[in-house]
Design a protein around this motif. Sequence first.
Motif, PDB file in Angstrom:
ATOM      1  N   LEU A   6      14.541  25.969  13.580  1.00 55.66           N
ATOM      2  CA  LEU A   6      14.545  26.755  14.810  1.00 55.66           C
ATOM      3  C   LEU A   6      13.164  26.717  15.471  1.00 55.66           C
ATOM      4  CD1 LEU A   6      15.790  28.821  16.803  1.00 55.66           C
ATOM      5  CD2 LEU A   6      15.048  30.596  15.205  1.00 55.66           C
ATOM      6  N   ILE A   7      12.148  26.958  14.688  1.00 57.62           N
ATOM      7  CA  ILE A   7      10.793  26.969  15.241  1.00 57.62           C
ATOM      8  C   ILE A   7      10.400  25.572  15.723  1.00 57.62           C
ATOM      9  CG2 ILE A   7       8.352  27.276  14.635  1.00 57.62           C
ATOM     10  CD1 ILE A   7       9.345  29.686  12.887  1.00 57.62           C
ATOM     11  N   GLY A   8      10.768  24.552  14.966  1.00 58.93           N
ATOM     12  CA  GLY A   8      10.484  23.181  15.386  1.00 58.93           C
ATOM     13  C   GLY A   8      11.110  22.861  16.734  1.00 58.93           C
ATOM     14  N   ARG A   9      12.341  23.285  16.922  1.00 56.32           N
ATOM     15  CA  ARG A   9      13.026  23.035  18.191  1.00 56.32           C
ATOM     16  C   ARG A   9      12.435  23.864  19.327  1.00 56.32           C
ATOM     17  NH1 ARG A   9      19.161  21.939  16.088  1.00 56.32           N
ATOM     18  NH2 ARG A   9      18.593  20.018  15.019  1.00 56.32           N
ATOM     19  N   MET A  10      12.041  25.070  19.013  1.00 58.43           N
ATOM     20  CA  MET A  10      11.376  25.891  20.025  1.00 58.43           C
ATOM     21  C   MET A  10      10.084  25.213  20.476  1.00 58.43           C
ATOM     22  SD  MET A  10      11.949  29.658  18.321  1.00 58.43           S
ATOM     23  CE  MET A  10      11.096  30.603  19.551  1.00 58.43           C
ATOM     24  N   LEU A  11       9.319  24.705  19.526  1.00 54.02           N
ATOM     25  CA  LEU A  11       8.051  24.041  19.856  1.00 54.02           C
ATOM     26  C   LEU A  11       8.282  22.807  20.726  1.00 54.02           C
ATOM     27  CD1 LEU A  11       6.197  24.371  16.433  1.00 54.02           C
ATOM     28  CD2 LEU A  11       5.647  25.574  18.575  1.00 54.02           C
ATOM     29  N   LYS A  12       9.308  22.022  20.389  1.00 51.12           N
ATOM     30  CA  LYS A  12       9.618  20.840  21.200  1.00 51.12           C
ATOM     31  C   LYS A  12      10.005  21.231  22.621  1.00 51.12           C
ATOM     32  CE  LYS A  12      10.967  17.400  17.827  1.00 51.12           C
ATOM     33  NZ  LYS A  12      12.028  16.549  17.314  1.00 51.12           N
ATOM     34  N   ASP A  13      10.829  22.258  22.745  1.00 50.90           N
ATOM     35  CA  ASP A  13      11.243  22.718  24.070  1.00 50.90           C
ATOM     36  C   ASP A  13      10.034  23.199  24.872  1.00 50.90           C
ATOM     37  OD1 ASP A  13      13.849  22.105  23.453  1.00 50.90           O
ATOM     38  OD2 ASP A  13      14.497  24.184  23.186  1.00 50.90           O
ATOM     39  N   CYS A  14       9.146  23.928  24.229  1.00 55.68           N
ATOM     40  CA  CYS A  14       7.957  24.427  24.924  1.00 55.68           C
ATOM     41  C   CYS A  14       7.060  23.280  25.358  1.00 55.68           C
ATOM     42  CB  CYS A  14       7.182  25.386  24.028  1.00 55.68           C
ATOM     43  SG  CYS A  14       8.037  26.951  23.795  1.00 55.68           S
ATOM     44  N   GLU A  15       6.925  22.287  24.487  1.00 49.39           N
ATOM     45  CA  GLU A  15       6.114  21.121  24.829  1.00 49.39           C
ATOM     46  C   GLU A  15       6.664  20.428  26.078  1.00 49.39           C
ATOM     47  OE1 GLU A  15       5.101  16.820  22.874  1.00 49.39           O
ATOM     48  OE2 GLU A  15       5.248  18.533  21.505  1.00 49.39           O
ATOM     49  N   LYS A  16       7.978  20.293  26.145  1.00 53.00           N
ATOM     50  CA  LYS A  16       8.612  19.685  27.323  1.00 53.00           C
ATOM     51  C   LYS A  16       8.326  20.480  28.587  1.00 53.00           C
ATOM     52  CE  LYS A  16      12.555  17.712  24.886  1.00 53.00           C
ATOM     53  NZ  LYS A  16      14.000  17.861  24.635  1.00 53.00           N
ATOM     54  N   GLU A  17       8.251  21.795  28.435  1.00 52.00           N
ATOM     55  CA  GLU A  17       8.012  22.677  29.582  1.00 52.00           C
ATOM     56  C   GLU A  17       6.523  22.855  29.885  1.00 52.00           C
ATOM     57  OE1 GLU A  17      10.414  24.172  31.494  1.00 52.00           O
ATOM     58  OE2 GLU A  17      11.865  22.981  30.360  1.00 52.00           O
ATOM     59  N   GLY A  18       5.674  22.264  29.031  1.00 55.13           N
ATOM     60  CA  GLY A  18       4.234  22.405  29.240  1.00 55.13           C
ATOM     61  C   GLY A  18       3.684  23.751  28.821  1.00 55.13           C
ATOM     62  N   ILE A  19       4.387  24.425  27.929  1.00 54.52           N
ATOM     63  CA  ILE A  19       3.946  25.737  27.447  1.00 54.52           C
ATOM     64  C   ILE A  19       3.197  25.542  26.129  1.00 54.52           C
ATOM     65  CG2 ILE A  19       4.714  28.024  26.677  1.00 54.52           C
ATOM     66  CD1 ILE A  19       7.266  27.556  28.367  1.00 54.52           C
ATOM     67  N   GLU A  20       2.067  26.209  25.994  1.00 54.50           N
ATOM     68  CA  GLU A  20       1.291  26.150  24.762  1.00 54.50           C
ATOM     69  C   GLU A  20       2.120  26.680  23.592  1.00 54.50           C
ATOM     70  OE1 GLU A  20      -1.837  25.111  23.848  1.00 54.50           O
ATOM     71  OE2 GLU A  20      -1.898  24.178  25.834  1.00 54.50           O
ATOM     72  N   ALA A  21       1.987  26.033  22.441  1.00 54.62           N
ATOM     73  CA  ALA A  21       2.768  26.412  21.262  1.00 54.62           C
ATOM     74  C   ALA A  21       2.569  27.886  20.907  1.00 54.62           C
ATOM     75  CB  ALA A  21       2.406  25.529  20.076  1.00 54.62           C
ATOM     76  N   TYR A  22       1.336  28.356  20.963  1.00 56.04           N
ATOM     77  CA  TYR A  22       1.069  29.737  20.569  1.00 56.04           C
ATOM     78  C   TYR A  22       1.769  30.730  21.492  1.00 56.04           C
ATOM     79  CZ  TYR A  22      -1.337  33.714  18.607  1.00 56.04           C
ATOM     80  OH  TYR A  22      -1.600  34.914  17.985  1.00 56.04           O
ATOM     81  N   ASP A  23       1.900  30.366  22.767  1.00 52.24           N
ATOM     82  CA  ASP A  23       2.556  31.249  23.730  1.00 52.24           C
ATOM     83  C   ASP A  23       4.081  31.151  23.651  1.00 52.24           C
ATOM     84  OD1 ASP A  23       0.074  32.017  24.693  1.00 52.24           O
ATOM     85  OD2 ASP A  23       0.030  30.406  26.179  1.00 52.24           O
TER      86      ASP A  23
END
Length: 168
Positions: free
Chosen positions: A118-135
């Motif tokens: 779940l967290i891995g997929r969240m991180l990938k989605d955020c990366e695609k959106e240009g959102i920092e992992a911590y945020d």
Amino acid sequence: YPNPILKDLTIVDTPGTNDPNPFRSRETLEWISRSNAIVYVVYGGQAFTEQDIQFINDYLLTVPSNLMVFAVNKIDTVESLQELKEWVEEVKKDERLKVRKIMTDSESVVFVSALGGLIGRMLKDCEKEGIEAYDCIPEELKEKAENLYSRDFTEEKNHGLSELEKVI
């Protein structure tokens, strides 16, 4: 979490049959009888206890073995994944399971870290959106996310969710 595999599925997380409330136990048995397939989830730290074997034999007799998947979850909590896999291989030899040909094919048991996935997929989605992992990670998951990330359980090859999805 939005996942395309869930589009055509109804997933029911039942309380089990050891619930002190008889209504919830009956509810579990009713859902089993109405299910097309079963994903039986066990905790990696206590995978396939005697209670699990008994449940499988008592309540899953009507489910064809090819429609049962066993997910060993929280593999990120065990000291040795190899020892866990060896234990599961021993469990597969249990005569009560062998007679019914349960867990006989290589895809019937999948080892997963659902939270890592779940967290891995969240991180990938955020990366695609240009959102920092911590945020990207909810505050209540940040500490766990850091732990899983540092141990590579957010990596697809290690968390096992893709394999579970394939089997489902």
